[in-house]
Motif scaffolding. Structure first.
Motif, short mmCIF file in Angstrom:
data_model
loop_
_atom_site.label_atom_id
_atom_site.label_comp_id
_atom_site.label_asym_id
_atom_site.label_seq_id
_atom_site.Cartn_x
_atom_site.Cartn_y
_atom_site.Cartn_z
N ASP A 261 0.82 -1.11 0.04
CA ASP A 261 -0.02 0.24 -0.12
C ASP A 261 0.96 0.87 0.21
OD1 ASP A 261 -2.37 1.77 0.07
OD2 ASP A 261 -2.73 1.24 2.30
N GLY A 262 2.11 1.11 0.54
CA GLY A 262 2.67 1.94 0.48
C GLY A 262 3.59 2.58 -0.49
N ILE A 263 4.04 1.72 -1.37
CA ILE A 263 4.24 1.39 -2.74
C ILE A 263 3.51 2.11 -3.94
CG2 ILE A 263 5.69 0.21 -4.03
CD1 ILE A 263 7.28 -1.14 -1.96
N ALA A 264 2.57 1.43 -4.09
CA ALA A 264 1.73 0.66 -5.33
C ALA A 264 0.84 2.46 -5.72
CB ALA A 264 0.14 -0.08 -5.31
N GLY A 265 0.13 3.43 -4.53
CA GLY A 265 -0.66 4.42 -4.95
C GLY A 265 -1.65 3.80 -5.45
N THR A 387 -7.24 5.80 -14.83
CA THR A 387 -8.48 7.05 -14.67
C THR A 387 -8.04 8.07 -13.88
OG1 THR A 387 -9.23 5.33 -12.48
CG2 THR A 387 -10.71 4.80 -14.62
N GLU A 388 -6.81 7.68 -12.73
CA GLU A 388 -6.31 8.52 -12.00
C GLU A 388 -5.28 8.99 -12.13
OE1 GLU A 388 -7.75 8.31 -8.23
OE2 GLU A 388 -9.44 7.87 -8.11
N SER A 389 -4.21 9.99 -11.76
CA SER A 389 -2.91 10.47 -12.15
C SER A 389 -2.17 8.93 -10.68
CB SER A 389 -2.91 11.77 -11.94
OG SER A 389 -3.24 12.03 -9.92
N ILE A 390 -1.22 9.08 -11.19
CA ILE A 390 -0.15 7.56 -10.54
C ILE A 390 0.64 8.47 -9.58
CG2 ILE A 390 1.97 6.39 -10.59
CD1 ILE A 390 -0.89 5.27 -11.82
N GLN A 391 0.42 7.87 -8.04
CA GLN A 391 1.02 8.15 -7.40
C GLN A 391 3.09 8.22 -7.26
OE1 GLN A 391 -1.27 8.21 -3.97
NE2 GLN A 391 0.85 7.42 -2.23
N THR A 392 3.29 9.69 -7.22
CA THR A 392 5.02 9.13 -7.09
C THR A 392 5.19 7.95 -6.44
OG1 THR A 392 5.15 10.92 -7.40
CG2 THR A 392 7.13 10.33 -7.22
N VAL A 393 6.07 7.44 -6.53
CA VAL A 393 7.21 5.80 -5.40
C VAL A 393 7.87 7.00 -4.40
CG1 VAL A 393 8.39 4.12 -5.73
CG2 VAL A 393 7.22 4.44 -7.47
N ALA A 394 7.28 6.35 -3.20
CA ALA A 394 8.52 7.10 -1.97
C ALA A 394 9.79 7.05 -2.77
CB ALA A 394 8.03 6.69 -1.03
N THR A 395 10.79 7.34 -2.17
CA THR A 395 12.45 6.83 -2.11
C THR A 395 12.17 5.57 -1.52
OG1 THR A 395 12.87 8.58 -0.25
CG2 THR A 395 12.96 9.19 -2.75
N SER A 396 11.59 5.27 0.03
CA SER A 396 12.25 4.66 0.37
C SER A 396 10.98 4.22 1.38
CB SER A 396 13.16 4.72 1.46
OG SER A 396 12.96 3.36 2.75
N SER A 397 10.85 2.54 0.76
CA SER A 397 9.53 2.08 1.20
C SER A 397 9.72 0.89 1.81
CB SER A 397 9.06 1.56 -0.12
OG SER A 397 7.94 2.88 -0.23
N THR A 398 10.70 0.58 3.30
CA THR A 398 10.79 -0.41 3.57
C THR A 398 10.08 -0.62 4.76
OG1 THR A 398 12.78 0.75 4.56
CG2 THR A 398 13.11 -0.54 2.83
N GLN A 399 9.20 0.99 5.41
CA GLN A 399 8.56 0.71 6.74
C GLN A 399 6.96 1.29 6.15
OE1 GLN A 399 9.23 -0.09 9.62
NE2 GLN A 399 11.64 -0.23 8.72
N PRO A 400 6.30 0.14 5.77
CA PRO A 400 4.77 0.73 5.49
C PRO A 400 4.61 1.63 7.12
CG PRO A 400 5.42 -1.60 6.95
CD PRO A 400 6.45 -1.41 6.85
#
Length: 405
Positions: A261-265, A387-400
């Motif tokens: 969830d923290g990565i997919a946007g 249908t919607e704009s893509i959310q930018t990937v975080a630079t670090s997603s090791t912590q949900p």
């Protein structure tokens, strides 16, 4: 009181080793799929039987002399190969391959496959069967578990136009066995001419805020033709039966979902893996009921749609088995491997079905007919228009995020 990582639960000393056993392997660059399949057949022995044949759920349409299955062209590579695919794809159609390929170290020395001939478990035999099973299906995305020969896969699959990433278990049981080739873990490969990697993230899954010994990889991929992005995740949850272990798997699954969830946007999600849990276990409904991702089971949905069934009865329509083996404690035949997908962003077009008990043989798997105790899952999918704009990937997603289900 201090909690330690829930790892391999052994006090035996680690036998240090690295991935080196395939360093001398030579492979010709630019081999066609059919040439590579023939190479593998010869390398493992002309006298060996071909891999067990499988069919797609939606049959081949032979009208007008065209072999089509819901938009995907089918062909036979040659007389020794099973029916296989050469996708005739639009830019938004992808083929996803999911497989617990069986760790060589564990399969040979730890898993107790009492009906499998020892020679069929040797790396000299299995490694060519493993490659056959992957490449003859021509997937765009490959998700693997129990990988302990990543350099071998990397070398051969790169010659077929794939790139991949690997993340080992922190305390792999392989490391305690003589002759190991390093730890086992998860891997994701993708076809470079169709996809590019935007970023990838890894996670040691936690249970009640304590690191376990199970891992996940989340890869954000972008289609080269349409620039659509998707998040592909693979994992391998804790094995063995029991109420406590079922609870542990469910907690690992929650951590996994927060991680994704923290990565997919707003990207479509494909979640593949060996969950070591039948559909009646809590983790199955936990995945399907996690609203932020809106996931559904590819096989269950497609099998249900073929019977015009109620999609809410998802667990009822999972395949009868994805693994079938005989160990010292007896025969095991059940469904524990899945391909989950974002139902509002992805359409599942077809899937590869499983061989019958008669086709598998009385000794089940692994065997000379099939190199793993798990069958691969293969899904043809189509990305829906965003249908919607893509959310930018975080630079670090090791912590949900710290959510609670």
């Amino acid at each position: 009181m201090y909690l330690v990582r829930m790892g391999s639960f052994t006090s035996a000393p680690q036998i240090k080793n690295v991935d080196y056993q395939d360093d001398k392997l030579e492979i010709t660059e630019g081999m066609s799929v059919s040439d590579l399949v023939e190479y593998c057949r010869i390398a493992r022995g002309d006298d060996r039987p071909q891999l067990v044949k499988r069919k797609f759920l939606k049959p081949i349409d032979r009208l007008n002399g065209s072999d089509l299955t819901d938009g995907f062209k089918m062909l036979k590579l040659d007389s020794i190969s099973k029916t296989c695919s050469e996708p005739s794809l639009t830019a938004t159609q992808l083929r996803v391959f999911q497989w617990n390929m069986l760790s060589q170290t564990l399969g040979m020395h730890n898993d107790g496959f009492v009906r499998c001939p020892v020679e069929a478990l040797t790396w000299d035999c299995r490694r060519y069967q493993l490659i056959e099973e992957i490449v003859q299906n021509d997937p765009d995305i490959i998700c693997l578990q129990e990988v302990d020969h990543f350099k071998f896969l990397q070398k051969i699959l790169s010659a077929q136009g794939y790139e991949g990433v690997f993340f080992p278990k922190p305390d792999s049981p392989c490391l305690y066995i003589n002759g190991n080739n390093g730890p086992d873990g998860c891997a994701v490969f993708y076809k470079k001419d169709r996809l590019e990697m935007v970023n990838h993230f890894t996670r040691i899954l936690e249970v009640w805020r304590v690191q376990s010994n199970q891992v996940a990889i989340a890869a954000v991929l972008r289609t080269r033709d349409t620039n659509q992005e998707l998040c592909v995740t693979t994992t391998h949850l804790k094995a063995r039966k029991g109420a406590l272990l079922s609870k542990l798997r469910n907690e690992q699954g929650k951590d996994l979902l927060y991680f994704i969830d923290g990565i997919a946007g707003n990207r479509p999600v494909i979640l593949c893996g060996d969950f070591n849990a039948e559909p009646i276990e809590p983790i199955y409904s936990t995945v399907l009921n996690y609203k932020p991702l809106g996931l559904a089971s590819a096989y269950a949905d497609l099998l249900a749609s073929e019977e015009e069934a109620n999609a809410e009865l998802s667990a009822t329509y999972e395949p009868a088995y994805t693994t079938w083996k005989i160990r010292e404690e007896g025969e095991v035949c059940h469904t524990i491997d899945y391909v989950f997908y974002s139902k509002d962003k992805v359409t599942v077009k077809n899937c590869l079905m499983f061989p019958s008990g008669e086709e598998i043989g009385v000794d089940r798997t692994p065997s000379f007919l099939y190199p793993s105790d798990h069958f691969s899952l293969l899904c043809d999918i189509e990305l829906k228009p965003p249908t919607e704009s893509i959310q930018t990937v975080a630079t670090s997603s090791t912590q949900p995020p710290n959510h609670q289900l």
